[in-house]
Scaffold this motif. Sequence first.
Motif, mmCIF file in Angstrom:
data_model
loop_
_atom_site.group_PDB
_atom_site.id
_atom_site.type_symbol
_atom_site.label_atom_id
_atom_site.label_comp_id
_atom_site.label_asym_id
_atom_site.label_seq_id
_atom_site.Cartn_x
_atom_site.Cartn_y
_atom_site.Cartn_z
ATOM 1 N N TRP A 74 0.879 -1.175 0.023
ATOM 2 C CA TRP A 74 -0.083 0.045 -0.038
ATOM 3 C C TRP A 74 0.796 1.386 -0.153
ATOM 4 C CZ3 TRP A 74 -5.423 -0.864 0.475
ATOM 5 C CH2 TRP A 74 -6.488 0.435 0.391
ATOM 6 N N GLN A 75 1.916 1.175 0.735
ATOM 7 C CA GLN A 75 3.055 2.401 0.942
ATOM 8 C C GLN A 75 3.857 2.599 -0.198
ATOM 9 O OE1 GLN A 75 4.669 2.128 4.453
ATOM 10 N NE2 GLN A 75 2.749 2.607 5.759
ATOM 11 N N VAL A 85 -5.015 0.940 -10.836
ATOM 12 C CA VAL A 85 -4.717 -0.225 -9.825
ATOM 13 C C VAL A 85 -4.178 -1.173 -10.689
ATOM 14 C CG1 VAL A 85 -5.646 -1.723 -8.385
ATOM 15 C CG2 VAL A 85 -6.448 0.688 -8.130
ATOM 16 N N ALA A 119 -5.920 -6.537 -2.762
ATOM 17 C CA ALA A 119 -6.419 -5.070 -2.864
ATOM 18 C C ALA A 119 -7.031 -4.622 -3.736
ATOM 19 C CB ALA A 119 -5.194 -4.319 -2.492
ATOM 20 N N ASP A 179 2.006 3.839 -3.387
ATOM 21 C CA ASP A 179 0.960 4.832 -3.131
ATOM 22 C C ASP A 179 -0.403 4.458 -3.610
ATOM 23 O OD1 ASP A 179 -0.011 7.220 -2.503
ATOM 24 O OD2 ASP A 179 0.386 8.334 -4.053
ATOM 25 N N PHE A 180 -0.983 3.399 -3.232
ATOM 26 C CA PHE A 180 -2.182 2.823 -3.706
ATOM 27 C C PHE A 180 -3.422 3.759 -3.354
ATOM 28 C CE2 PHE A 180 -5.694 -0.363 -3.357
ATOM 29 C CZ PHE A 180 -5.524 -1.050 -4.250
ATOM 30 N N ASN A 181 -3.598 4.573 -2.309
ATOM 31 C CA ASN A 181 -4.371 5.508 -2.095
ATOM 32 C C ASN A 181 -4.765 6.409 -3.723
ATOM 33 O OD1 ASN A 181 -5.137 4.993 0.363
ATOM 34 N ND2 ASN A 181 -3.895 6.213 1.046
ATOM 35 N N GLN A 182 -3.530 6.813 -4.233
ATOM 36 C CA GLN A 182 -3.652 7.876 -5.334
ATOM 37 C C GLN A 182 -4.011 6.730 -6.577
ATOM 38 O OE1 GLN A 182 -3.186 10.801 -5.793
ATOM 39 N NE2 GLN A 182 -4.014 10.688 -7.833
ATOM 40 N N LYS A 183 -3.693 5.483 -6.704
ATOM 41 C CA LYS A 183 -4.000 4.463 -7.804
ATOM 42 C C LYS A 183 -5.742 4.070 -7.499
ATOM 43 C CE LYS A 183 0.319 4.230 -9.043
ATOM 44 N NZ LYS A 183 0.913 5.057 -8.034
ATOM 45 N N LEU A 184 -6.006 4.226 -6.319
ATOM 46 C CA LEU A 184 -7.174 3.639 -6.317
ATOM 47 C C LEU A 184 -8.260 4.974 -6.613
ATOM 48 C CD1 LEU A 184 -9.008 1.536 -5.173
ATOM 49 C CD2 LEU A 184 -9.025 2.538 -2.787
ATOM 50 N N VAL A 185 -7.831 6.128 -6.210
ATOM 51 C CA VAL A 185 -8.798 7.359 -6.925
ATOM 52 C C VAL A 185 -8.583 7.066 -8.280
ATOM 53 C CG1 VAL A 185 -8.762 9.605 -6.611
ATOM 54 C CG2 VAL A 185 -8.359 8.547 -4.494
#
Length: 307
Positions: free
Chosen positions: A93-94, A257, A281, A97-103
């Motif tokens: 996840w870190q 993702v 994920a 940068d999975f948050n950005q990929k998810l968005v």
Amino acid sequence: MTVIKPGRAPESALLPPATGAPVPRPKKRRGSRSRRGVSGWVVLVVMAVCALLMLFPFWLALINAFKPAEEYLQTGPTSLPTTLDFSALVAFWQSVDFNQKLVNSVVISGSVALIAAAISLVSAFAIGIGRVKGRVWILAIFMLAFTIPQEALVYPLFILTRELGLYDTQLGVIIILSVLQSAFGTYMLASILGAFPPEVLEAARIDGASRFQILTRIVFPLTRPTLAVLITFFFIWTWNDFFLPLVLLPSADNQTVSVALGALSGQYTSDPTSLAAASLAGILPALIFFLLFQRTLMRGVNLGAVK
């Protein structure tokens, strides 16, 4: 004395004999019912085996995503973890940068699903109800359009996006995938709208409704279940798309993702627990979206089958 008219049987001959014996009933065919029962069980067993085979990769990703690497090397991929280890999931996840990929995936997939459904509705309305000339040939072109592999389109699309300044932008991918996905939606909706009752449209025209009003107030409410099915399909297809985002989105800030998952495996790198965590994920958002819209999807499929 009973008078019998020629050509007609006496009434007493038409009545069953008053013997008191029960009238025999036709025997039920047990063989056909048993054969149906056996075939039904065979189909059920085959479907259960296929479901288990399809769920097995998800099960492997689930149990290995939370398994320590040492335990994976000792017990293998099919054993249940004795302790839950979230280090592989946190590291993946870190690192990417999975948050950005998810968005990015949510924005691209959601935009493509809505835009492609809107294009499909308008195009199918013109072809199915507008009765444009060459309707059969246009549908044949749309049918061929969604059968062309992406590998044959990637170079022209690369040159086109670079010349228009849309290369390495989410807008360029959204426009391209919306047009490509709408080919299937147009073909599907045009087949449905081609059998639309002309009496309803004629009554709306007599009442003074314009084409836009017919589209928004009559056609759209009746095709809403089918549009929900198309939106679900377009979202999942775009979420799983790998090739075009890989070529058209080279920067890490715009990647999706699926591209982030592909970057984890290489010729000299192999971390099974990290790959399992990454797969889990990447699967969960699409699975959650499908479960949320499962009832709408099934309702649209059943309604389309009934129509």
